[in-house]
Design an enzyme around this catalytic site. Structure first.
Site, PDB file in Angstrom:
ATOM      1  CG  ASP A 400      -1.966   1.035   1.226  1.00 19.90           C
ATOM      2  OD1 ASP A 400      -2.908   0.880   0.432  1.00 19.90           O
ATOM      3  OD2 ASP A 400      -1.870   1.998   2.005  1.00 19.90           O
ATOM      4  CD  GLU A 429      -2.731   1.631  -3.415  1.00 22.57           C
ATOM      5  OE1 GLU A 429      -3.851   2.155  -3.472  1.00 22.57           O
ATOM      6  OE2 GLU A 429      -1.883   1.958  -2.561  1.00 22.57           O
TER       7      GLU A 429
END
Length: 679
Positions: A400, A429
């Site tokens: 993330d 991401e």
């Protein structure tokens, strides 16, 4: 540059010159002069090339040579000239095994090509006939000394036929260009002045690093039950979530990706739809990691135990699914790190710890990590956590927001992990500026989310497809997610079911990696007002779904997704990235592209034509580059057309260079065509 011992000669110039005897420049794929390896997977085609030239008019040959991790030559191909007058040469290498390979480009004087070119012109013009034939005799006589017994005999016989004055000049010249001679020279050209470029690295990783279909779901929603009388939810867990795995596998996915499964903080916990106040039964965002129950090395008590998680991973493996775990380096205010290691966070002048912000957005429930106060301490802890999850069967991590952490840290961590566990894959991401996204790929991330989600018009799609397949594939592997819990584009909000089909076709056919967040197959499309994310967002609440009922009632895209993934698995051309070729079309909302690959089983060619307008029927003429499709005479019908089979509708069409297409978005917005090869 290095120069081969083939045709040895005196070198009159001092060492240290930058050009070799044959200049070789602009070698590709080379990342920052070889500081980083380019990316590959086994049996994928890698486009290699260089700008190679020489003085004068003699013919030039260019080769690419692939070496395995031990330095053994494993493949040698001859490159072809592309772009008339540009001296650019390209070809495709195909590594068969994993590991850190290297490749070089070789430029050389093509002695046979030069003789054949000059002899055919001069003899036809009656110029230097005897001299050209004599030079052919000398060429083949010398070449025979360096050949296997079979080829040596062929070359000596060819030399004798060239020298045989009892034969016509035409027959003597023809002896130097028989099929047998051409095949022997194709296998091993007659070369001199062989010059090699430096060796450049190619890291060949396991197949899932560059191919695969991903499916994301929240374990807590699978099996969650609401008690209306008590007004309370009972969370789903790993045992109930495991029941969803069969359906995920049936749709043809390879990876099941789980958002964070750790304890969730209570301080500043977000409520439904990202409200600042959470009720007593609101589960909070899984990305607000950490509570009195533990941090990144713990499992949320509602989801079960490590034994339950191990059973979930084991069941996934039985179904040929790998589990990807979200790896979010941030902490809730309740995370144990906040008290044990406050130096791992940023303290503001008023003594408070800075929470995450992306103005105007504020994330009061999340503290970002500060890597500058104690980089060794935090890095050691993160490595420990990653290795711990690997011990529990996790070999894929979806990271993330890696762009909010130092690139240097990621390079260190991924190298450290992959040295011991080369099967481990990291997906970035990072929705940020391209230089950062590309730097993360160079640093070692095997895959990355992309801007595909926001590329919707024909121009946008064609430009982006060109970029990901021909500009950046050496360092940036694109995973085309069609949606995420954070991303519900206007195209999906207002495009209806056709929009969901269109985006799924584009993602699954254009990229070897694509992904779906659960609910996509149910056409979920309602956004929170003023936002590009789902209403009643699953990040902040339970969201169980009745997939079986939707499919039974014909309200599910699952069968269509299953078909797309089945097509991907059946057609090796779709497993490569660099073979994507765009084809012009006359309509502003029709995109056409193809993928072609040759394997031991034969040629595999897929043509995809998509109507990008989810609201109407579009008509277009598609102009195919037949050279890119490798259509042989044997594949053609008597009228010059060839057969293509639609892998979605089951229809067949006779196609040629120019093809009329009519696609009704409400019936079937795309053709996925397989070129029928005649056996």
């Amino acid at each position: 540059m290095t120069i081969s011992s083939e045709q040895p000669r005196n070198v009159l110039y001092p060492e240290g010159l930058r050009f070799g005897r044959i200049p070789i420049t602009a070698v590709a794929p080379v990342i920052e002069d070889g500081r980083f390896p380019s990316k590959a997977i086994p049996d994928s085609d890698i486009t290699v090339g260089a700008t190679v030239f020489r003085e004068g008019h003699d013919q030039l040959g260019v080769s690419a040579v692939l070496y395995d991790p031990r330095g053994k030559e494993v493949q040698r191909i001859r490159l072809t000239a592309v772009g008339a007058g540009l001296d650019r040469w390209e070809g495709r290498l195909r590594p068969a095994a994993r590991g850190l390979h290297t490749f070089t480009i070789e430029g050389w004087s093509d002695l046979y090509g030069t003789w054949e070119h000059d002899a055919s012109i001069k003899i036809a013009a009656g110029v230097d006939v005897d001299l050209m034939l004599a030079e052919g005799v000398a060429l083949f006589t010398r070449a025979a000394e360096e050949r296997t017994a079979k080829d040596a005999a062929l070359f000596r016989r060819t030399a004798a036929e060239l020298a045989d004055t009892s034969r016509s000049v035409e027959d003597r010249l023809a002896a130097g260009g028989t099929l047998q001679v051409l095949e022997a020279i194709r296998r091993k050209p007659i070369r001199s002045m062989v010059t090699a470029s430096p060796a450049y690295p190619i890291l060949v990783e396991r197949e899932l690093a560059g191919r695969g279909a991903w499916y994301e779901f929240f374990p807590r929603s699978e099996g969650a039950v609401y008690n209306p009388e008590a007004g309370e939810w009972t969370s789903g867990n790993f045992r109930t979530a495991a029941k969803r795995l069969d359906a995920v596998a049936a749709m043809g996915f390879d990876v099941v990706y789980l958002p964070p499964i750790h304890p969730i903080g209570r301080t500043h916990r977000k409520g439904p739809n990202n409200t600042l106040t959470a009720g007593p039964g609101d589960p909070g965002s899984p990305w607000a990691i950490g509570s009195e129950a533990g941090g990144h090395d713990a499992i949320h008590p509602d989801l079960g135990t490590f034994e339950d998680f191990d059973a979930f991973v084991a069941r996934a493996a039985e179904l040929n699914l790998e589990v990807a775990l979200d790896f979010a380096l941030q902490a809730a205010p309740d995370h144990p790190w906040v008290t044990s290691h406050p130096e791992w966070f940023t303290t503001r002048v008023d003594g408070s710890i800075a929470y995450a912000e992306n103005p105007p957005k504020k994330y009061q429930d999340i503290y970002p990590i500060n890597f500058d106060n104690d980089p060794k301490g935090i890095s050691k802890e993160i490595l420990r956590i990653v290795l711990m999850w690997i011990e529990h069967g996790v070999k894929v991590f979806r990271v993330d927001n890696p762009h909010t952490k130092p690139v240097q840290f990621w390079e260190w961590l991924i190298a450290k992990v992959n040295k011991k566990h080369p099967d481990v894959i990291f997906l970035a991401e990072a929705f940020t500026r391209p230089p950062m996204m590309h730097a993360l790929g160079r640093a070692g991330f095997q895959q990355s989310y992309t801007y595909f989600t926001w590329r919707n018009t024909k121009t946008e799609i064609e430009e982006y497809f060109t970029e990901i397949s021909h500009v950046s594939p050496a360092y940036f592997r694109p995973n085309f997610f069609v949606n995420t819990p954070d991303i519900l584009t206007e195209y999906l909000q207002y495009g209806g079911p056709a929009a969901f089909k269109i985006r799924a076709v584009l993602a699954s056919m254009a990229s070897p990696m694509w992904g779906v967040y659960s609910g996509y197959e149910l056409f979920e499309h309602v956004a929170r007002p003023g936002a590009e994310e789902y209403i009643d967002n699953e990040k902040f609440q339970y969201r169980p779904r009745d997939y079986a009922a939707a499919e039974a009632e014909g309200r599910s895209l699952a069968p269509y997704i299953s078909r797309l993934n089945a097509i991907r698995r059946s057609h090796p051309a779709l497993g490569d990235l660099e073979n994507l070729i765009l084809h012009p079309s006359s309509d502003s909302a029709t995109v056409a592209f193809s993928k072609h690959k040759e394997t031991a089983e034969g040629k595999d060619t897929i043509i995809v034509v998509v109507n990008l307008d989810p609201h109407s029927t579009r008509e277009s003429t598609v102009f195919l580059d037949l050279g890119a499709l490798s259509i042989d005479a044997a594949d053609r019908n008597e009228d010059g057309t060839f057969w293509v089979d639609d892998l979605v509708s089951g229809q067949s069409f006779a196609w040629g260079e120019n093809n009329y297409v009519r696609l009704d978005a409400h019936v079937e917005p795309a053709h996925i065509l397989s070129v029928r090869r005649q056996r």
